[in-house]
Write an enzyme that holds these catalytic residues in place. Structure first.
Site, PDB file in Angstrom:
ATOM      1  N   HIS A 191      13.178  -1.854  -9.518  1.00  0.00           N
ATOM      2  CA  HIS A 191      13.331  -3.048  -9.056  1.00  0.00           C
ATOM      3  C   HIS A 191      14.748  -3.461  -9.683  1.00  0.00           C
ATOM      4  CE1 HIS A 191       9.130  -3.592  -8.053  1.00  0.00           C
ATOM      5  NE2 HIS A 191       9.661  -4.656  -7.576  1.00  0.00           N
ATOM      6  N   HIS A 221       1.910   1.838  -3.614  1.00  0.00           N
ATOM      7  CA  HIS A 221       0.706   2.067  -4.357  1.00  0.00           C
ATOM      8  C   HIS A 221       0.073   3.684  -4.119  1.00  0.00           C
ATOM      9  CE1 HIS A 221      -3.065   1.414  -6.626  1.00  0.00           C
ATOM     10  NE2 HIS A 221      -3.706   1.594  -5.545  1.00  0.00           N
ATOM     11  N   TYR A 275      27.207 -16.071 -11.031  1.00  0.00           N
ATOM     12  CA  TYR A 275      28.223 -17.214 -10.716  1.00  0.00           C
ATOM     13  C   TYR A 275      28.893 -17.247 -11.999  1.00  0.00           C
ATOM     14  CZ  TYR A 275      29.520 -22.212 -10.210  1.00  0.00           C
ATOM     15  OH  TYR A 275      30.282 -23.302 -10.024  1.00  0.00           O
ATOM     16  N   ILE A 303       0.794  -1.151  -0.018  1.00  0.00           N
ATOM     17  CA  ILE A 303      -0.149  -0.076   0.018  1.00  0.00           C
ATOM     18  C   ILE A 303       1.016   1.193   0.068  1.00  0.00           C
ATOM     19  CG2 ILE A 303      -1.638   1.326   1.299  1.00  0.00           C
ATOM     20  CD1 ILE A 303      -2.786  -1.027  -0.150  1.00  0.00           C
TER      21      ILE A 303
HETATM   22  C1  COA Z   1      -0.755   1.418 -12.242  1.00  0.00           C
HETATM   23  C2  COA Z   1      -1.286   1.342 -10.793  1.00  0.00           C
HETATM   24  C3  COA Z   1      -0.974   2.799 -10.018  1.00  0.00           C
HETATM   25  C4  COA Z   1      -2.962   1.599 -11.343  1.00  0.00           C
HETATM   26  O1  COA Z   1      -3.697   1.594 -10.185  1.00  0.00           O
HETATM   27  P1  COA Z   1      -5.188   1.444 -10.252  1.00  0.00           P
HETATM   28  O2  COA Z   1      -5.767   1.477  -8.882  1.00  0.00           O
HETATM   29  O3  COA Z   1      -5.644   0.181 -10.795  1.00  0.00           O
HETATM   30  O4  COA Z   1      -5.921   2.548 -10.959  1.00  0.00           O
HETATM   31  P2  COA Z   1      -7.156   3.139 -11.225  1.00  0.00           P
HETATM   32  O5  COA Z   1      -7.445   3.382 -12.757  1.00  0.00           O
HETATM   33  O6  COA Z   1      -8.118   2.139 -10.649  1.00  0.00           O
HETATM   34  O7  COA Z   1      -7.359   4.509 -10.407  1.00  0.00           O
HETATM   35  C5  COA Z   1      -6.868   4.751  -9.465  1.00  0.00           C
HETATM   36  C6  COA Z   1      -7.177   6.061  -9.001  1.00  0.00           C
HETATM   37  O8  COA Z   1      -6.939   6.916 -10.098  1.00  0.00           O
HETATM   38  C7  COA Z   1      -7.998   7.787 -10.091  1.00  0.00           C
HETATM   39  N1  COA Z   1      -8.447   7.855 -11.449  1.00  0.00           N
HETATM   40  C8  COA Z   1      -8.681   6.979 -12.597  1.00  0.00           C
HETATM   41  N2  COA Z   1      -8.757   7.754 -13.519  1.00  0.00           N
HETATM   42  C9  COA Z   1      -8.629   8.938 -13.462  1.00  0.00           C
HETATM   43  C10 COA Z   1      -8.487  10.175 -14.241  1.00  0.00           C
HETATM   44  N3  COA Z   1      -8.780  10.145 -15.604  1.00  0.00           N
HETATM   45  N4  COA Z   1      -8.156  11.447 -13.535  1.00  0.00           N
HETATM   46  C11 COA Z   1      -8.135  11.376 -12.302  1.00  0.00           C
HETATM   47  N5  COA Z   1      -8.092  10.244 -11.471  1.00  0.00           N
HETATM   48  C12 COA Z   1      -8.424   9.354 -11.976  1.00  0.00           C
HETATM   49  C13 COA Z   1      -9.209   6.799  -9.546  1.00  0.00           C
HETATM   50  O9  COA Z   1     -10.386   7.617  -9.371  1.00  0.00           O
HETATM   51  C14 COA Z   1      -8.596   6.212  -8.536  1.00  0.00           C
HETATM   52  O10 COA Z   1      -8.567   7.191  -7.192  1.00  0.00           O
HETATM   53  P3  COA Z   1      -8.696   6.736  -5.668  1.00  0.00           P
HETATM   54  O11 COA Z   1      -7.442   5.798  -5.722  1.00  0.00           O
HETATM   55  O12 COA Z   1      -8.813   8.078  -5.100  1.00  0.00           O
HETATM   56  O13 COA Z   1      -9.948   5.811  -5.695  1.00  0.00           O
HETATM   57  C15 COA Z   1      -1.194   0.431  -9.827  1.00  0.00           C
HETATM   58  O14 COA Z   1      -1.395  -0.784 -10.591  1.00  0.00           O
HETATM   59  C16 COA Z   1       0.146   0.238  -9.289  1.00  0.00           C
HETATM   60  O15 COA Z   1       0.441   0.855  -8.049  1.00  0.00           O
HETATM   61  N6  COA Z   1       1.121  -0.356  -9.872  1.00  0.00           N
HETATM   62  C17 COA Z   1       2.203  -0.208  -9.468  1.00  0.00           C
HETATM   63  C18 COA Z   1       2.474  -1.013  -8.084  1.00  0.00           C
HETATM   64  C19 COA Z   1       4.040  -1.235  -7.879  1.00  0.00           C
HETATM   65  O16 COA Z   1       4.989  -1.228  -8.751  1.00  0.00           O
HETATM   66  N7  COA Z   1       4.338  -1.862  -6.732  1.00  0.00           N
HETATM   67  C20 COA Z   1       5.562  -2.188  -6.302  1.00  0.00           C
HETATM   68  C21 COA Z   1       5.748  -3.155  -5.212  1.00  0.00           C
HETATM   69  S1  COA Z   1       7.224  -3.607  -4.883  1.00  0.00           S
END
Ligand code: COA
Length: 512
Positions: free
Chosen positions: A437, A404, A499, A401
Site C-alpha cells: 500500500h 486474499h 501540498y 478475494i
Molecule cells: C491474514 C489473512 C490471510 C488471514 O486470513 P484468515 O482467513 O483470517 O485466516 P485463517 O486463520 O482463518 O485461515 C485461512 C486458511 O488457512 C488455513 N490454516 C489455518 N491454520 C493453519 C495451519 N496451522 N496450517 C495450515 N493451514 C492453516 C485454514 O484452514 C484456512 O484454509 P482455507 O482458506 O482453505 O479454508 C487475511 O486476513 C488477509 O488476507 N489479510 C490481508 C488482506 C489484504 O491485505 N488485502 C488487501 C486488499 S487491498
C-alpha cells in the site's frame, strides 16, 4: 338438572372469552402475526392463553350441543376487536420487514446529497474537465513513460517463463532457479521505482498506474513460480510415471459445443498459457483454470457500459466534490485548528466513501467480470459479502478475494507450515500488505510518509478490539465507521504533506 346442565357451557364460554383463547385460534387463521407468536413462543401471554384454552377444551361438554356452542363463540368473536399482540417495533413481535425504512434511508440520502450537489454547483460552478484527466497521466504529449514502463514489463514475464523452462528440463538446479526468480521478482519491484523517481515526465497518476501493474505482475509471477515448483515436486514423487506427465491435450466435449484442453506439467510452460494467466482476473496461477463456455453479448455490453459510466462518474465526483473539499482543508491544517480539521475530515468522508464504493463496483464487479467474460474465465468470485462484516477479520477475508486468495495460498499457509504461530503469520501478511500500500502511494508522490503503512497495520489492533468487544450490528457499524473515517484521514495526511512539499513557499523563498 336441566338448569345445571345449561349453566356449565355458559361459564365455560365466559372463561374462554376472557382468556381470548378461541379468538386466538380464529385470528391465527386470519393473520399470520399471532400464528407467528405461537410458533416462536415469543410472548408469555400467548403461552398462558394457549395452555388455558387447551385445559378448557379438555373439560367434558355436558351442556348444549356443540353446534350451538360454536354459534355462540362466533357471535362473541364478532364483538371482539382486541387480541394479545406486541407492538411491531418490540423485539418480541418477531417483526423484521424494514424494507420501507430502507427506502426511506435511500430517499433521505438522495435528498440530502441533492442539496449538497446544488450547494457545490452554486459555490464552485462546473469543475468537471475530462481534458484535465489526460494531463494527470501525461506531462509531455511526446513522452509516455508510464506506458513504456508497462510495455517493458514483458521482459520480466519472458524471463520467468525462460527460468521455468530451464528448471523443468533440469538444466538449472532448484537452488539456482530460486536465485534467478528472486532476482527477477526483485527487479519487478525495484526497476519501476527507479523509473518513476528518475524520469521527470512521469506524473503521480501515471506512476500509480504503472506501479499497480508491476505489483500485480509481481504477485502473479510469484504464484507462477510456486505452482510450477509444486508441480515438479509432484513429478518427482511420481518419478516412475514421468512419461505420463508430458504435455498432451485431452479434448472433452462440454455440452456439445465447447472443447477444453487439459494441460499437465510441463506442457503448461508456453507463452500462450502464461499470457492467459497474466491477463486473467486472478493472482493465483493454475494449470487448468475453470472456463466458462461461451461469451454472452448482453452480459459483456452491460459490463462495458457500467465500466464507461462509472469511470466518468468517478472522475466527475473527484473533480467536482473531492478536490474543492481537500483544497478547503489546507488552511485549518496550516493553522492547526483541530475543530475545523475534524469538520473538514467529516466533510471529506462522504465523497471519499461514495467514490470508494463506486470504485469497488467499477473494479470488482464491472471490470473484472468484463475481463473474465472476454477470457472465458469461470471463477467469478471476486468479492464476497464484506458489507455484512461484523468483524474486521471478516472484512479482509471477503472484500478483495484475488488478493486474499493469494495471501492465503502463497504467504500465510507457507509461513504456518514452518511452525509460525497464527498471530505472527497474520501480522506478517498485514506487514506485506502495508508495504505494498505504501509502495503504491509514496513512490509515485515521491514523498515517503508512513500513513498508508500505518493505516494497514492499524487493522491488527482494530481487528482485536472489534472482535473482543463488539458483536452483531455494533461490530458491523464499527467496520463501516473505520472504512468511512479511516480513509479520509490518510487522504488528508498525504494531500497536506504533498501540498506543503510542492506548492507552499518556504519562508526563505517567501522573503526572497
Ligand atoms: C491474514 C489473512 C490471510 C488471514 O486470513 P484468515 O482467513 O483470517 O485466516 P485463517 O486463520 O482463518 O485461515 C485461512 C486458511 O488457512 C488455513 N490454516 C489455518 N491454520 C493453519 C495451519 N496451522 N496450517 C495450515 N493451514 C492453516 C485454514 O484452514 C484456512 O484454509 P482455507 O482458506 O482453505 O479454508 C487475511 O486476513 C488477509 O488476507 N489479510 C490481508 C488482506 C489484504 O491485505 N488485502 C488487501 C486488499 S487491498
Amino acid at each position: 338438572m336441566g338448569d345445571k346442565l345449561e349453566k356449565v357451557p355458559f361459564s365455560r364460554k365466559r372463561r374462554t372469552t376472557i382468556s381470548g383463547g378461541s379468538s386466538l385460534k380464529t385470528n391465527s387463521k386470519k393473520s399470520g402475526c399471532v400464528e407467528n407468536n405461537d410458533d416462536n413462543n415469543t410472548t408469555t401471554h400467548t403461552i398462558i392463553n394457549k395452555t388455558h384454552v387447551e385445559k378448557t377444551a379438555q373439560q367434558p361438554v355436558t351442556g348444549k350441543p356443540a353446534k350451538e356452542k360454536g354459534r355462540h363463540e362466533t357471535l362473541y368473536d364478532k364483538l371482539r376487536c382486541h387480541r394479545l399482540q406486541e407492538s411491531l417495533l418490540s423485539s418480541a413481535s418477531g417483526y423484521s420487514n424494514y424494507r420501507g425504512i430502507l427506502n426511506w434511508c435511500v430517499v433521505m440520502l438522495v435528498l440530502s446529497n441533492a442539496r449538497l450537489f446544488l450547494e457545490n454547483l452554486i459555490k464552485y460552478g462546473i469543475l468537471v474537465d475530462p481534458i484535465q484527466v489526460v494531463s494527470l497521466f501525461l506531462k509531455d504529449p511526446y513522452s509516455w513513460p508510464a506506458l513504456c514502463l508497462i510495455l517493458v514489463s514483458n521482459v520480466f514475464i519472458l524471463v520467468a517463463l525462460y527460468i521455468e523452462k530451464r528448471l523443468s528440463v533440469g538444466f538449472v538446479s532448484e537452488r539456482v532457479g530460486f536465485l534467478l526468480h528472486f532476482f527477477n521478482l526483485s527487479m519487478i519491484l525495484c526497476f519501476p521505482v527507479a523509473v518513476v523517481l528518475l524520469v521527470s515526465s512521469m506524473t503521480p497518476a501515471g506512476g500509480v498506474f504503472a506501479l499497480a501493474v508491476y505489483t500485480i505482475l509481481f504477485l502473479k509471477l510469484y504464484s507462477y513460480k510456486d505452482v510450477n515448483k509444486w508441480c515438479r515436486e509432484i513429478r518427482q514423487a511420481k518419478a516412475r510415471t514421468l512419461a505420463r506427465s508430458q504435455s498432451f491435450p485431452m479434448s472433452h466435449k462440454a455440452n456439445g459445443d465447447a472443447v477444453q484442453a487439459h494441460v499437465t506439467y510441463p506442457g503448461n510452460l508456453k507463452h500462450r498459457d502464461l499470457y492467459y494467466f497474466i491477463f486473467a482476473p486472478t493472482l493465483c496461477y493454475e494449470l487448468n483454470f475453470p472456463r466458462s463456455l461461451k461469451h454472452t453479448g448482453r452480459f459483456l455490453l452491460r459490463r462495458l457500459f457500467e465500466m464507461l459510466f462509472f469511470i466518468q462518474l468517478l472522475v466527475g465526483l473527484i473533480q467536482q466534490w473531492m478536490v474543492p473539499t481537500i483544497q478547503n482543508s489546507m488552511k485549518p491544517f496550516q493553522d492547526m485548528d483541530y475543530s475545523r480539521i475534524i469538520e473538514r475530515l467529516l466533510k471529506l468522508a462522504v465523497p471519499n466513501h461514495l467514490i470508494w464504493l463506486i470504485f469497488f463496483y467499477w473494479f470488482f464487479h464491472s471490470s473484472m467480470n468484463f475481463v473474465a467474460e472476454l477470457m472465458q474465465f469461470g471463477d467469478r468470485e471476486f468479492y464476497r459479502d464484506w458489507w455484512n462484516s461484523e468483524t474486521v477479520t471478516y472484512f479482509w477475508q471477503n472484500w478483495n478475494i484475488p488478493v486474499h486468495k493469494w495471501c492465503i495460498r502463497h504467504f500465510y499457509k507457507p509461513i504456518l507450515k514452518r511452525g509460525t504461530s497464527k498471530w505472527a503469520a497474520q501480522t506478517a501478511v498485514f506487514l506485506a500488505s502495508a508495504f505494498f500500500h505504501e509502495y503504491l502511494v509514496s513512490v509515485p508522490l515521491k514523498m515517503f510518509r508512513p500513513w498508508a503503512f500505518m493505516g494497514m497495520m492499524s487493522q491488527i489492533p482494530l481487528a482485536w478490539f472489534v472482535g473482543r468487544f463488539l458483536r452483531g450490528n455494533y461490530g458491523n457499524a464499527a467496520v463501516w465507521i473505520s472504512l468511512i473515517i479511516g480513509q479520509p484521514i490518510a487522504v488528508l495526511m498525504y494531500v497536506h504533506d504533498y501540498y506543503i512539499m510542492n506548492y507552499e513557499e518556504t519562508p526563505a523563498a517567501g522573503m526572497a
